[in-house]
Design a protein around this motif. Sequence first.
Motif, mmCIF file in Angstrom:
data_model
loop_
_atom_site.group_PDB
_atom_site.id
_atom_site.type_symbol
_atom_site.label_atom_id
_atom_site.label_comp_id
_atom_site.label_asym_id
_atom_site.label_seq_id
_atom_site.Cartn_x
_atom_site.Cartn_y
_atom_site.Cartn_z
ATOM 1 N N ASP B 45 0.834 -1.204 0.000
ATOM 2 C CA ASP B 45 0.000 0.000 0.000
ATOM 3 C C ASP B 45 0.870 1.256 0.000
ATOM 4 O O ASP B 45 0.580 2.225 -0.685
ATOM 5 C CB ASP B 45 -0.932 0.009 1.223
ATOM 6 N N GLU B 46 1.967 1.217 0.789
ATOM 7 C CA GLU B 46 2.845 2.381 0.893
ATOM 8 C C GLU B 46 3.558 2.689 -0.421
ATOM 9 O O GLU B 46 3.664 3.834 -0.812
ATOM 10 C CB GLU B 46 3.905 2.155 1.985
ATOM 11 N N VAL B 47 4.065 1.632 -1.087
ATOM 12 C CA VAL B 47 4.851 1.881 -2.301
ATOM 13 C C VAL B 47 3.965 1.933 -3.540
ATOM 14 O O VAL B 47 4.402 2.392 -4.595
ATOM 15 C CB VAL B 47 5.978 0.829 -2.510
ATOM 16 N N GLY B 48 2.732 1.445 -3.411
ATOM 17 C CA GLY B 48 1.793 1.562 -4.526
ATOM 18 C C GLY B 48 2.006 0.572 -5.657
ATOM 19 O O GLY B 48 1.452 0.731 -6.731
ATOM 20 N N HIS B 49 2.870 -0.434 -5.449
ATOM 21 C CA HIS B 49 2.890 -1.520 -6.430
ATOM 22 C C HIS B 49 3.258 -2.842 -5.797
ATOM 23 O O HIS B 49 3.442 -2.930 -4.581
ATOM 24 C CB HIS B 49 3.682 -1.187 -7.691
ATOM 25 N N ASP B 50 3.303 -3.869 -6.610
ATOM 26 C CA ASP B 50 3.388 -5.218 -6.070
ATOM 27 C C ASP B 50 4.756 -5.536 -5.440
ATOM 28 O O ASP B 50 5.779 -4.970 -5.829
ATOM 29 C CB ASP B 50 3.081 -6.234 -7.180
ATOM 30 N N ILE B 51 4.733 -6.428 -4.467
ATOM 31 C CA ILE B 51 5.960 -6.933 -3.847
ATOM 32 C C ILE B 51 5.874 -8.446 -3.931
ATOM 33 O O ILE B 51 4.949 -9.050 -3.407
ATOM 34 C CB ILE B 51 6.067 -6.470 -2.384
ATOM 35 N N VAL B 52 6.829 -9.044 -4.637
ATOM 36 C CA VAL B 52 6.726 -10.451 -5.002
ATOM 37 C C VAL B 52 7.638 -11.325 -4.135
ATOM 38 O O VAL B 52 8.821 -11.010 -3.961
ATOM 39 C CB VAL B 52 7.127 -10.626 -6.495
ATOM 40 N N GLN B 53 7.085 -12.406 -3.623
ATOM 41 C CA GLN B 53 7.913 -13.311 -2.807
ATOM 42 C C GLN B 53 8.888 -14.100 -3.688
ATOM 43 O O GLN B 53 8.567 -14.518 -4.791
ATOM 44 C CB GLN B 53 7.039 -14.287 -2.023
ATOM 45 N N ILE B 54 10.076 -14.292 -3.196
ATOM 46 C CA ILE B 54 11.106 -15.038 -3.924
ATOM 47 C C ILE B 54 11.663 -16.047 -2.912
ATOM 48 O O ILE B 54 11.861 -15.716 -1.742
ATOM 49 C CB ILE B 54 12.177 -14.063 -4.466
ATOM 50 N N ASN B 55 11.816 -17.295 -3.317
ATOM 51 C CA ASN B 55 12.289 -18.262 -2.322
ATOM 52 C C ASN B 55 13.794 -18.479 -2.410
ATOM 53 O O ASN B 55 14.471 -17.964 -3.301
ATOM 54 C CB ASN B 55 11.505 -19.570 -2.376
ATOM 55 N N ARG B 56 14.320 -19.202 -1.450
ATOM 56 C CA ARG B 56 15.758 -19.298 -1.290
ATOM 57 C C ARG B 56 16.443 -19.881 -2.523
ATOM 58 O O ARG B 56 17.461 -19.357 -2.983
ATOM 59 C CB ARG B 56 16.066 -20.195 -0.098
ATOM 60 N N SER B 57 15.876 -20.956 -3.071
ATOM 61 C CA SER B 57 16.540 -21.588 -4.216
ATOM 62 C C SER B 57 16.545 -20.635 -5.411
ATOM 63 O O SER B 57 17.512 -20.557 -6.156
ATOM 64 C CB SER B 57 15.871 -22.917 -4.558
ATOM 65 N N ASP B 58 15.439 -19.869 -5.575
ATOM 66 C CA ASP B 58 15.411 -18.883 -6.649
ATOM 67 C C ASP B 58 16.506 -17.849 -6.456
ATOM 68 O O ASP B 58 17.195 -17.458 -7.386
ATOM 69 C CB ASP B 58 14.058 -18.163 -6.685
ATOM 70 N N LEU B 59 16.664 -17.417 -5.208
ATOM 71 C CA LEU B 59 17.671 -16.398 -4.911
ATOM 72 C C LEU B 59 19.055 -16.915 -5.237
ATOM 73 O O LEU B 59 19.896 -16.208 -5.793
ATOM 74 C CB LEU B 59 17.632 -16.039 -3.427
ATOM 75 N N GLU B 60 19.297 -18.187 -4.864
ATOM 76 C CA GLU B 60 20.642 -18.714 -5.044
ATOM 77 C C GLU B 60 20.906 -19.113 -6.494
ATOM 78 O O GLU B 60 21.989 -18.886 -7.020
ATOM 79 C CB GLU B 60 20.871 -19.882 -4.073
ATOM 80 N N GLU B 61 19.873 -19.692 -7.135
ATOM 81 C CA GLU B 61 20.085 -20.160 -8.510
ATOM 82 C C GLU B 61 19.888 -19.050 -9.539
ATOM 83 O O GLU B 61 20.504 -19.043 -10.580
ATOM 84 C CB GLU B 61 19.146 -21.337 -8.807
ATOM 85 N N LYS B 62 18.992 -18.125 -9.228
ATOM 86 C CA LYS B 62 18.704 -17.072 -10.210
ATOM 87 C C LYS B 62 19.285 -15.731 -9.790
ATOM 88 O O LYS B 62 18.795 -14.684 -10.203
ATOM 89 C CB LYS B 62 17.191 -16.957 -10.403
#
Lengths: 257, 257
Positions: B45-62
Amino acid sequence: MLVGLGLDYGDISLRALKSIKNADFIYFEKYTSTISDKYIQFLKDEVGHDIVQINRSDLEEKSSALVKKAVNSIVALLVPGDPLVATTHHILIESAYKAGVAVEVYHSSSILSAAIGESGLDIYKFGPTTTIPFWKDNYKPISFIDTINKNVVNGNHTMVLMDYDQSTGATVQLSEAIERLLFSEKERGYKIFNERRIMAMFDIGKPTCSITMASTAELLDVYAKAVKRGMLTIIVPGKMSFAEEELSSRFLQDVRK
Amino acid sequence: MLVGLGLDYGDISLRALKSIKNADFIYFEKYTSTISDKYIQFLKDEVGHDIVQINRSDLEEKSSALVKKAVNSIVALLVPGDPLVATTHHILIESAYKAGVAVEVYHSSSILSAAIGESGLDIYKFGPTTTIPFWKDNYKPISFIDTINKNVVNGNHTMVLMDYDQSTGATVQLSEAIERLLFSEKERGYKIFNERRIMAMFDIGKPTCSITMASTAELLDVYAKAVKRGMLTIIVPGKMSFAEEELSSRFLQDVRK
């Protein structure tokens, strides 16, 4: 309530700012670290009333006055970094607790976790922290070197904080810190530094943050004549793993600049 | 940029909130600790756009995909607590550094300094931190007890964190933690607990925070059948000074409730 202002301008949390707007009296202290006038002015503007500086002796001697005030009104004490690391804040909480006054604590960023985080070193390998104190002509305590040596012998890292003088704003500078490390090492007959690279971290948590990893000789050479570079924290690494070597290798760059 | 969300709803700093409003893409991860849906919704609501969850394997692999995105746009990753304590964040910074992408870090409150602070124990007496892991039928690591024993022998305190499973939200509960401490102590032949009072700290940094100091037997007795009481952190005190005894004495109260 005890409110952490964090490491830099604007580090106060949203939650804490909302709460201090309801406070009847707001004080701040800066005897463990600096808080800029700009930051206090910003907070005054946000809360719409005055924020009064209180010094250490007042806090310690007049803690009962502060607590009495808090019986019938909401009192906020703003502190640099994360509250409660300083013993004085505990004495306040203890007095409040005995007077039946509930104390809310608003945490904020702290040099402890910020410096460990920025270093790239393994949080599970930090032994006890120590502080390099001011030296006077007739008073040169060196027990900090025992903490560092014990950690090194155990393969652990040491976070070394610098003493800070509230009344003058003075803090231990890099050249002084290194001189004291080397003097104390020699005094005790330890073998710690020599080729060992240590981390000189300036202004952790601020946009001006910089980290250099180099031997004590290199650091003295590079920074000895440099102008003041802000608040210093040193990390003396113990035995570094391959991953730690990798993650901290970018701090070797600075030396060649 | 890497942004710490702190220990509770609203712990994000003013400075960080201002910065993420300028971000083109905002992600969050919660694999080292929890972040409430309410907190993420508030930030959306504060930033006015979406905030997307990212999981650990995505963070490490991507991580390279994330870094590539950051070459031409502003990418923010929101993380629980204070960033950089998790190795994954360092790997991201390392990739970014190699790609010539500057990474701003916004620190926030951290369990490290908050738990040390709340305990009333001397920050200079904390030895290395450890974690009690999940146990499986055929995998029951107990090396955490070696860290605790070494600290106790040196007179130092130990902060003991609990393992956290991102996929289920499960964490090690107090009764499990104490069973593992006692089992491991016996396995190694150490003499640590017996009459020693330890601190069971729930929800440090949240308004629901509570701390009880008692022997392992008392804690098991009081809490064994209790419902889940939030995120647990344990401190095993080493040798306490008189001042430390005094400042932590109020945590003895809870047991008699």
